[in-house]
Design an enzyme around this catalytic site. Structure first.
Site: not given
Ligand code: UD1
Ligand code: CA
Length: 446
Positions: A18, A108
């Site tokens: 995004r 982030d």
């Molecule tokens: C996650 C949380 C959610 C919280 C939210 C806050 C989980 C399952 N959920 O949501 O409860 O409210 O963050 O923003 O943890 N990332 C990786 N590898 C992956 C997945 C994510 O490195 O496979 C990193 C992303 O780069 C980011 C962070 O982890 O920095 C969070 O990932 P994102 O997908 O934004 O969060 P959600 O899973 O939607």
């Molecule tokens: Ca996020």
């Protein structure tokens, strides 16, 4: 504060689609520092001296960038993005002999403060096995919901898996979690992907820990502190929060800002006290300003040192390597680059001073230019103590004007002007009597 050892794992594998950018999301800057480096700095500040980074494939630049903050950071690549627990497990090699405290941070979410991480560590030291950072919000939308019972955090429910009642909860997961080192790896390995998104949720560690009678607590942070960045608009919001905080901090330590909202600081701006900063001043990285200095309106400073009692601007530009000693003055429409301006020297109007050393109390006349560059190389100009450079002088470097010398206005100086001498290259003036009167009369007739 504690003798407990501490490590942090920073998750940064997300592409950040995004952002619509060709560079990884976490390298976008807040106050001239990549987001992920802000996170690393806060972690280091809270005593996490062992740092791990989880990046996506081809994100070597992210590793390089954080290395500038902490040379020993270990990077791990998460090839497929299968969820936040899967991401932490990508750094599993660093958890085999875990520290007492393990902090999970997002690359982030750059504004998380050292004090907040310290608070989480205090809870671990007090016996908690997991500490989750939450925030209250009017717009809980996609966030995981923190479900508490009798002061214990019993579960984190992802929005996509939540019941209508659970969705009403407005205490949300910021994503930042702290684990007792002894239990983290076991918990992570027990997490499955039986959920709406078929992802390995780090948040499931909370229910698993409860089932094992471990102690899990939630701490509350301010919503703006834990704001994550997924778009350019959110990046701008985070920048705004950073600036609001930086302005408050500056004023609290004794800096006058006549129009705070128009002054922009960098992540590393260092300010003394009794400094006055007028409206519309921009600080790039690497600026240090000492006590009693005045930065007048519309100045731009970067990589510069301003000693006490200096006056800068209005409309001055200090570029990297500008080093102003006590009581120096750089006035309107002047640019200074890689030059020392010694004590009490004045560069007051429309000048360019680059690759120069200007002696104490020297006076640089309006429009003086150091001609420091021949298209290939840069050369130095040396101006001695107390020298006086007449207006509109070109100093063709390498060149020296010795102490106490004068340079006549309009000169092009290519050779040393000896101490106490007058250097002058101006053509002799001629005067043609009545020429103008005759010329005007002729024009009027035609
Ligand atoms: C996650 C949380 C959610 C919280 C939210 C806050 C989980 C399952 N959920 O949501 O409860 O409210 O963050 O923003 O943890 N990332 C990786 N590898 C992956 C997945 C994510 O490195 O496979 C990193 C992303 O780069 C980011 C962070 O982890 O920095 C969070 O990932 P994102 O997908 O934004 O969060 P959600 O899973 O939607
Ligand atoms: Ca996020």
């Amino acid at each position: 504060m504690t003798l407990r050892s501490c490590q942090a794992i920073i998750l940064a594998a997300g592409q950040g689609t995004r952002m619509k950018s060709s560079k990884p999301k976490v390298l976008h800057e807040v106050a001239h520092l990549p987001m992920v480096c802000h996170v690393a700095k806060s972690a280091l500040g809270a005593g996490c001296d062992q740092l791990s980074l989880v990046v996506g494939p081809d994100m070597e630049q992210v590793h390089d960038s954080v290395k500038k903050i902490h040379s020993n950071i270990v990077a791990h690549s998460q090839i497929e993005r299968l969820g936040t627990a899967h991401a932490v497990l990508a750094a599993q090699a660093d958890l085999l002999d875990p520290c007492d405290d393990v902090i999970i941070l997002y690359g982030d979410t750059p504004l998380v403060r050292t004090e907040t991480i310290e608070q989480m560590r205090k809870n671990l030291a007090g016996g908690a096995d997991i500490v989750v950072l939450g925030f209250k919000t009017e717009t809980p939308g996609p966030y995981g919901r923190l479900l508490e019972k009798d002061g214990q955090l019993v579960a984190i429910r992802e929005a996509k898996d939540a019941s209508p009642d659970e969705l009403k909860v407005n205490f949300c997961n910021a994503g930042i979690m702290a684990f007792a080192g002894g239990s983290i790896l076991d918990l992570l390995k027990a997490i499955d992907n039986n959920n709406a998104q078929e992802e390995y949720y780090l948040t499931d560690a909370v229910e698993l820990a409860n089932a094992r009678s471990l102690s899990v607590v939630a701490l509350e942070a301010d919503e703006v502190e834990v704001q994550g960045v997924n778009s350019r608009a959110e990046l701008a919001k985070v920048e705004e929060t950073f600036q609001i905080n930086a302005r408050s901090k500056a004023m609290a330590q004794g800096v006058t800002l006549t129009s705070p909202q128009s002054v922009f600081f960098a992540h590393d701006t260092k300010l003394g006290k009794d400094i006055v900063i007028e409206p519309n001043v921009i600080f790039g990285p690497g600026v240090e300003v000492s006590d009693n200095a005045t930065i007048r309106a519309f100045c731009h400073l970067e990589g510069a040192k301003v000693a006490s009692d200096c006056v800068i601007g209005p409309y001055a530009r200090l570029r990297p390597g500008a080093d102003l000693k006590e009581k120096a003055k750089v006035g309107n429409f002047c640019e200074v680059k890689k030059s020392v301006i010694e004590e009490g020297a004045k560069v007051n109007h429309l000048s360019y001073i680059g690759d120069a050393h200007v002696g104490a109390k020297a006076n640089i006349g309006a429009g003086t230019i150091t001609c420091n560059y021949d298209g290939f190389n840069k050369f130095k100009t040396t101006i001695g103590e107390g020298a006086f450079i007449g207006s509109n002088t070109s100093l063709v470097a390498p060149v020296t004007v010795e102490e106490g010398a004068n340079v006549g206005a309009g000169s092009v100086i290519t050779k040393t002007v000896e101490a106490g001498a007058l250097g002058l290259t101006r053509a002799k003036q001629v005067s043609l009597a009545n020429w103008a009167t005759r010329f005007r009369a002729k024009q009027a007739k035609d």
